[in-house]
Each structure stands twice: as C-alpha cells, then as structure tokens.
Design an enzyme around this catalytic site. Structure first.
Site, PDB file in Angstrom:
ATOM      1  N   LYS A 239       7.255  14.200  -1.311  1.00 32.96           N
ATOM      2  CA  LYS A 239       7.002  13.888  -2.724  1.00 32.96           C
ATOM      3  C   LYS A 239       5.878  14.753  -3.298  1.00 32.96           C
ATOM      4  O   LYS A 239       5.999  15.293  -4.407  1.00 32.96           O
ATOM      5  CB  LYS A 239       6.638  12.405  -2.874  1.00 32.96           C
TER       6      LYS A 239
ATOM      7  N   ARG B  58       4.232   0.695  -5.457  1.00 30.32           N
ATOM      8  CA  ARG B  58       4.626   0.514  -4.063  1.00 30.32           C
ATOM      9  C   ARG B  58       5.406  -0.779  -3.820  1.00 30.32           C
ATOM     10  O   ARG B  58       5.916  -0.981  -2.724  1.00 30.32           O
ATOM     11  CB  ARG B  58       3.388   0.519  -3.163  1.00 30.32           C
TER      12      ARG B  58
ATOM     13  N   ARG C 149       2.135  17.609   9.597  1.00 29.85           N
ATOM     14  CA  ARG C 149       1.567  17.834   8.272  1.00 29.85           C
ATOM     15  C   ARG C 149       0.068  18.134   8.353  1.00 29.85           C
ATOM     16  O   ARG C 149      -0.680  17.462   9.068  1.00 29.85           O
ATOM     17  CB  ARG C 149       1.804  16.619   7.372  1.00 29.85           C
TER      18      ARG C 149
ATOM     19  N   ARG D 286      -4.687  14.456   8.435  1.00 25.98           N
ATOM     20  CA  ARG D 286      -5.200  13.176   7.958  1.00 25.98           C
ATOM     21  C   ARG D 286      -5.056  12.115   9.042  1.00 25.98           C
ATOM     22  O   ARG D 286      -4.107  12.164   9.842  1.00 25.98           O
ATOM     23  CB  ARG D 286      -4.433  12.732   6.698  1.00 25.98           C
TER      24      ARG D 286
ATOM     25  N   ARG E  37       3.334   2.894   9.309  1.00 28.51           N
ATOM     26  CA  ARG E  37       3.478   3.274   7.909  1.00 28.51           C
ATOM     27  C   ARG E  37       4.940   3.199   7.470  1.00 28.51           C
ATOM     28  O   ARG E  37       5.252   2.736   6.349  1.00 28.51           O
ATOM     29  CB  ARG E  37       2.948   4.683   7.690  1.00 28.51           C
TER      30      ARG E  37
END
Length: 396
Positions: free
Chosen positions: A14, A89, A128, A160, A171
């Site tokens: 996204k 969300r 990532r 991260r 998640r």
C-alpha cells in the site's frame, strides 16, 4: 479529484503504490502512523495526547486519529484529493471516517484493495527495509546485491520491529480479524475495487491507476423506479358537441359543460373499466386453474379407488386359489390312501380263493392217488376205459 482509501494486509504494498499515485497526481498520501509521529515530533495538542497514550502502553484513541486526519485534510495540498493509508482499520473507524469526510465536504470516491497471498506477504515483510529519514520503503529481494542505503538520500536502511518474523503472524491474524470485514462493508456501499497486488510494481501500479480512475456508483445513489408507459388510443373519435338551449337561457355546449364540471371523472372511470377488463381474463384463468385442479384431484381419487379395488380383488383371488389348492391337496391324499387300502383288500380277497383252489386240487389228487388203494384192484379203471373207447368207435 482523487479521494481514495487503500486497504490491504501488512506487506501488500500500500505504501509503495500510494507514493507513486502521489507523485503522479499531486495528491498527498495521508498515513495515520506518519501523522502520529509528526504530531508527536511537533508537540501539538493532539500529538501530546497521543504521546501520553503510547507512553502508558495504550492504543491511541480513534478521536485523536480522526482529529489528526481532519487537520491534515484541511491543508491546501489536499484540496484536490487524498490517499488514506492505514486508516480505517475496523468498521467503527470506517463509519466515523465517513461522517468526518461528509462534514468537510470530501466524501470517498473509491476504496482500493490490494489482494496478495499470505505466503507472498510473509516474504515481503521479512525482506522489507525502510529509510529512517524520508520513509521510503525497499525490499532486500528486489535491491541489488550489497545495496542497503536509500536511493534518495543515501541513508542506511533499517528493519522495523514489527517486520520481524516472530511478529508477522500476529499482525496477519489481527488484520484478518479486524480489517478484513471492511471489504464487505465497502462492497455494500459500492465503493470497493479489488486489485491484484502481485507482480512487478509497474504492473500493479497500472492496475491501481485504472481502478482509481474508474468511478464506482454508490448504491445509495441508485434509485430504481417503474416508468409507466403511455398508451395511445387505437382510434381517436371526434367529439361531437350538441347545442342545448335551456329555457330562458343562451345556447350551451354539452361538451364544454361536461369538461368544465367533471374533468377527472371520465379518466378515472375509463381506467377503472380497463382495470376490470384486465382483471376478467385473470379471474377466468384462476377459475380454469381451480376447475382443472379439482378435475385432476377427482381423477386421481377415482384412479386410486380403482387401483385399491383391483388390488383387493387380486388379494381375494389369491386367497381363494390358495384355499382351492389346499383342499385339492387334501382329498388327493385321502383318495390315494383309500385306493391303496382297497387294492390291498382286493389282493387279499383274490389271494384267498386261489389258495383254497390250490388246496382243493391238492386234496383231490391225494384222494385220486389213494382211491385205487382203497378199492384194492386196478380192473375197475381198466374196464371203465374200455367202455369209453367202445362208445367212441360206435360214433364213428
């Protein structure tokens, strides 16, 4: 105008695609996470509230996030649209966001869903890397070998904490439980557009751009109505007016009088007649259907009665045949026994005289054999034989 909400699981891309849309169309990418970090860094009132919640280990309330979004969309660069990433969300946040956008006069135009398989998501998240200075996102699987710096400012990339493997499964579970229902919510509103999020970034961007420019029609804006067709009369007959001269008055037209007195009665009567005429064939059809149903029931009853009678008669005939067979079997057995007894008796009766005759013959022979001995001489027999021979000679 481009007012978009981006949906997708963590790692679906996204953020990357939102940056590309921002660069091409000049609309800001509004990320709830970036808004919170910026507000905390600048020390705004909402930023201080968000920092207090985060420091105490609590989630930032929806009111704080919505306040930050309202302030951001009030800036001049958001006048032509925005790209919301990471918010909403859940269903409650989606409803609150819709109300906020309606209040500021910037309702949503489309919701884009980046659809990516779970295994692809895990691979993307573990690989990532982010730039701590400009926020650019990279992936080690697509970077050249040995390159771990940002292409824009040369800052070293980092991973991260929420992109580590032990956190990824949790998640994804949270996304499936909380955010996935938004797909159904926005589908009902007629705003959702699903985009395949796998493949080359350019291909994915072309799909997103095409879906973003296709304006969906909201279900609330669609009104379905029935248009009544005007029926023209088959033959228009000219209206003949007659002049009526009432006593002591001027001549009046009958047609004009009827039109002036009751202009609505005639169409109502004619429409009522038409409705009755239409209803008559329907009533005839209903009556025919009822009579046909009764006839079918009557025939079915007669057929069932005949079948029952035939079955009963067959049962009675079978019972009768069984009785006849049983009765025929019994006399045959008795007759055979009787015949056997009679034959036995007859054989006994026939055997008795034969035995007696044989006994009598034996006795006569014994008598004949004893007779000469009793007479004491053979002359007697010889004399009798001579007489017999003489008689026979005389006859000759």
């Amino acid at each position: 105008m481009m007012r978009i909400v981006l949906l997708g699981a963590p790692g679906s891309g996204k953020g990357t695609q939102a940056q590309r849309l921002q660069a091409k169309y000049g609309v800001p990418q509004v990320s709830s996470g970036d808004l919170l970090r910026d507000a905390v860094a600048r020390g705004t009132a909402l930023g201080l509230k968000a920092k207090a919640a985060m420091d105490s280990g609590q989630l930032v309330s929806d009111d704080i996030v919505l306040g930050l979004i309202r302030d951001r969309l009030g800036r001049p660069d958001a006048a032509n649209g925005f790209i919301l990433d990471g918010f909403p969300r859940n269903i409650d946040q989606a409803k609150a966001l819709s109300k906020l956008l309606e209040d500021i006069g910037q309702p949503l135009e489309v919701v884009l869903l980046l659809d990516v398989r779970r295994q692809s998501l895990a691979r993307r998240l573990t690989g990532r890397r982010s730039c701590p200075k400009c926020g650019a996102i990279y992936n080690i699987h697509s970077l050249p070998a040995g390159v771990m710096t940002c292409a824009r400012d040369g800052t070293e990339l980092y991973q991260r904490p929420d992109d580590k493997e032990e956190v990824i499964d949790k998640r994804l579970e949270v996304y499936e439980r909380q955010t996935r229902p938004l797909v159904r919510h926005y589908t009902r509103l007629g705003l959702l557009r699903a985009v395949a999020g796998e493949g080359e970034q350019d291909e994915v961007f072309e799909r997103m751009e095409s879906a973003a420019l296709t304006r969906p029609v909201s279900s609330a804006a669609v009104r379905v109505g029935r248009k009544s067709a005007k029926r023209t009369p088959r033959s228009a007959k000219p209206v003949r007016s007659r002049t009526i001269r009432p006593a002591g008055g001027a001549a009046k037209s009958k047609t004009a009088k009827s039109k002036a007195s009751s202009p609505v009665v005639r169409p109502a009567k004619s429409s009522g007649k038409k409705a009755v005429a239409k209803a008559r064939p329907a009533g005839t059809v209903i009556r025919k259907a009822k009579s046909a149903g009764k006839t079918a029931l009557r025939k079915a009853g007669v057929k069932a009665t005949k079948t029952a009678k035939v079955a009963k008669a067959a049962k009675a005939a079978a019972s009768k045949t069984a009785k006849v067979a049983a009765s025929a079997r019994k006399p045959a057995t008795v007759t055979a026994r009787r015949k056997a007894g009679t034959t036995k008796k007859l054989s006994r009766k026939a055997a008795r005289p034969t035995a007696r005759t044989a006994l009598g013959r034996k006795t006569a022979k014994q008598r004949t054999a004893r007779a000469p001995r009793a007479a004491g001489s053979r002359g007697v027999r010889r004399g009798a034989a001579g007489k017999t021979a003489k008689k026979a000679a005389r006859k000759k």
